[in-house]
Design a protein around this motif. Structure first.
Motif, short mmCIF file in Angstrom:
data_model
loop_
_atom_site.label_atom_id
_atom_site.label_comp_id
_atom_site.label_asym_id
_atom_site.label_seq_id
_atom_site.Cartn_x
_atom_site.Cartn_y
_atom_site.Cartn_z
N TYR A 86 -48.20 -100.02 55.86
CA TYR A 86 -49.48 -101.05 55.64
C TYR A 86 -49.14 -102.45 54.92
N THR A 149 -53.16 -96.84 62.94
CA THR A 149 -52.82 -96.57 61.42
C THR A 149 -52.44 -95.09 61.26
N LEU A 150 -53.60 -94.20 61.65
CA LEU A 150 -53.23 -92.84 61.60
C LEU A 150 -52.36 -92.14 62.43
N ASN A 153 -48.51 -93.04 61.78
CA ASN A 153 -48.24 -92.23 60.49
C ASN A 153 -48.15 -90.76 60.68
N ALA A 185 -55.83 -94.20 56.20
CA ALA A 185 -56.18 -94.67 57.38
C ALA A 185 -57.83 -94.99 57.81
N SER A 189 -58.95 -98.49 58.04
CA SER A 189 -59.69 -98.91 59.23
C SER A 189 -61.35 -99.27 59.19
#
Lengths: 307, 292
Positions: A86, A149-150, A153, A185, A189
């Motif tokens: 991030y 994001t998630l 990852n 995340a 988000s």
């Protein structure tokens, strides 16, 4: 004549069989997600592809499962892959600039377009409340952010597990990490989605809202960082708190807290120490996001009252 | 009551709206749209309470909208969708399933006599077609009552007539009650069974449209020579009141004996009778009287 009469009867006796409010809201959210994710949205798709390619090259191909998720940097600091992901592109090799761009493009027109063409009045005349509407408009942006994001990852996590030889012990040792990745995340988000939607509601025009959001997040981050370093150099007490004025630094603070790592700002090639308590971070986060949500609600209410 | 700062948009507005097709008539700024929005639960009344279809709005503001359709006054349809896409979306936002919304969309558009154009972008639609689509979205979920806010606003006379016929046709075939808010008198005359007249946020009159146009508004227009004062005095003796509008004298018609009494009064007041004609006072004159 007979067939006309039958059509009219069926039309008159039509049973709409309406579903419940939660399903209406979820349906609205998912349909909007589908609209935003259409392939004709080249800009958004390009950025999503860049994020995945970047994650693949930077965090999967050149990563080492020995140092995953974190490795020590001297006595105090840790460098963690989920935190770097991030981080700033220029100082940490992270995806921040892409994530903010995606949030800007995804959120810019979501409420703004409804307000510009006034279709918001039609949505709010349906069996949903203003809050339901806001949730329905939050869902697509949130889902898009989760996608960048998630999901990457989890891909990195899976790759590291694979690198370790798909050992069950490794998985059990790192099961806490899955929870942390999910929470991290969700925080990013949610944060970026709510602020993006606030800009969309306030500006009511898609492209200007996206641009203003991007400049606000990236601009405030850069400005706060410059002031932070300047105040640190001249040793002013409480310089750390200026970072809380930047949304991206605030989210970073929460991210570091989730991983129980000491927060530092990477600038000029080395880490700058900070000392902000979790309570202070939590309070600022709550104020900003409750404020944004309240502001959106108020602006919609005002528009409704004034046509 | 609904108050915006010092401005009272609705004041002492207590009304029991009958079933069927009801018109809310009043000049611009009279409080019609405010009333409709309060009835929809989009605005909250400063004081007082409202019951829609037997349910108190304070308790059930959102769910009551399952039974209500709404067609706003202003243009509020997204240009980047086709007519079909937009109606299906509105159906699903009302809680319909995709198949139900699709079926109903094509039925309604069939009633609106929209062919291939329903697959065109709304940005390419004429003003009349946009109004029809706006009406259709209000009826998509088969509501019990539909609130129409200035449905003929901005339409040319032909498109207006067509729109009103569409409203009549669609609401008749679907057996939907109508609450029509307008400042155009002919819209009410053409669509509604009863009318509520509003001015400055206050209820002025609630009446059956047929009653206003027919029974209650029967008059005799009289044109005479000589002294009007003497003639009016003679009529007064017969317990008939006459109103002088400058050009003619207006006398209420009770039955055919009114003609005899008028003739008798002209003879006694020595006023030559030039013209005597029974007329129905139009709703227009009632409306003008109320809003002046």
């Amino acid at each position: 004549m007979k067939s006309k009469a039958q059509v009219s009867e069926r039309f008159r006796d039509f049973d709409a069989n309406l579903t419940t409010r939660p399903w209406i809201v979820i349906g609205m959210g998912l349909r909007k997600f589908g609209q935003i994710m259409k392939f004709k949205n080249y800009g958004l798709w390009s950025l999503i592809v860049i994020v995945y390619l970047f994650a693949l090259v930077r965090f999967i191909l050149f990563a080492d499962s020995e140092n995953y998720p974190c490795m020590d940097m001297g006595d105090e600091y840790q460098r963690c892959v989920p935190l770097d992901y991030y981080g700033d592109f220029f100082t940490q090799g992270g995806t921040r600039i892409f994530l903010i761009s995606i949030a800007a493009i995804a959120s810019g027109g979501v409420i703004g377009n409804d307000m510009a063409n006034k279709s918001i009045h039609l949505y709010l005349s349906r069996p949903i409340s203003r809050l339901d509407y806001l949730i329905a408009r939050f869902i697509p942006v949130f889902l898009i952010m989760i996608l960048v994001t998630l999901v990457p990852n989890i891909m990195i996590f899976t790759s590291m597990w694979s690198d370790s030889g798909l050992k069950t012990d490794w998985l059990l040792d790192h099961k806490w990490l899955i929870f942390d990745l999910i929470v991290q995340a969700m925080v990013y988000s949610t944060g970026l989605a709510i602020i993006g939607l606030t800009f969309s509601t306030a500006i009511k025009k898609e492209n200007p809202a996206s641009a203003a959001f991007f400049l606000f997040i990236y601009g405030s981050s850069t400005i706060c960082e410059i002031f932070f370093i300047a105040l640190k150099v001249i040793e002013v007490d409480g310089a750390d708190f200026i970072l809380l004025l930047s949304v991206s630094h605030l989210l970073d603070c929460i991210s570091f807290a989730i991983f129980d790592a000491k927060y530092y700002v990477m600038a000029s090639g080395f880490p700058w120490e900070t000392d902000i308590s979790n309570i202070q971070i939590g309070a600022v986060f709550t104020v900003i996001f409750a404020g944004c949500s309240g502001l959106m609600y108020w602006m919609i209410q005002q528009m409704e009252a004034n046509k | 009551m609904k108050q915006y700062g010092a401005l009272k948009a609705l004041d002492d507005f207590s009304i029991d709206i009958p079933e069927g097709k009801v018109g809310i008539l009043g000049p611009n700024g009279a409080g019609k749209s405010t009333f409709v929005k309060i009835a929809l639960g989009l605005l909250t009344a400063t004081s007082g309470e409202i019951t829609v279809l037997g349910e108190k709005l304070t308790k059930n503001t959102v769910d009551i909208r399952r039974k209500i359709g709404y067609m706003p006054e202003h243009d509020c349809i997204p240009n980047e969708m086709t007519g079909v896409e937009f109606l299906i979306e509105m159906g699903m936002v009302s809680g319909m399933s995709l198949s139900g919304a699709t079926e109903r969309t094509h039925e309604i558009l069939g009633h609106l006599r929209m062919g291939e154009e329903k697959y065109r972008l709304i940005s390419e639609y004429s003003g009349g077609m946009r109004q029809k689509i706006k009406l259709a979205q209000g009826l998509i979920h088969a509501p019990e009552v539909v609130f129409l806010d200035e449905p003929t606003s901005g339409l040319d006379p032909n498109a207006r007539r067509e729109m009103l016929e569409t409203i009549n046709g669609l609401t008749d075939v679907s057996n939907t009650k109508v609450l029509l808010s307008t400042h155009i008198l002919q819209d009410v005359e053409m669509v509604c069974d009863s009318v509520i007249m509003v001015k400055d946020g206050k209820l002025q009159m609630q009446e059956d449209v047929k009653t206003i146009i027919g029974e209650k508004s029967n008059f005799i227009h009289i044109r005479i020579g000589g002294s009007k004062e003497d003639f009016i005095a003679e009529l007064k003796k017969k317990k008939i009141t006459a109103e002088d509008n400058g050009r003619v004298l207006i006398v209420p018609y009770k039955d055919d004996s009114t003609y005899d009494q008028i003739i008798d009064a002209t003879i006694k007041s020595k006023c030559p009778l030039y013209e005597m004609e029974r007329t129905s006072q139009s709703m227009d004159s009632v409306y003008q009287e109320i809003i002046k």
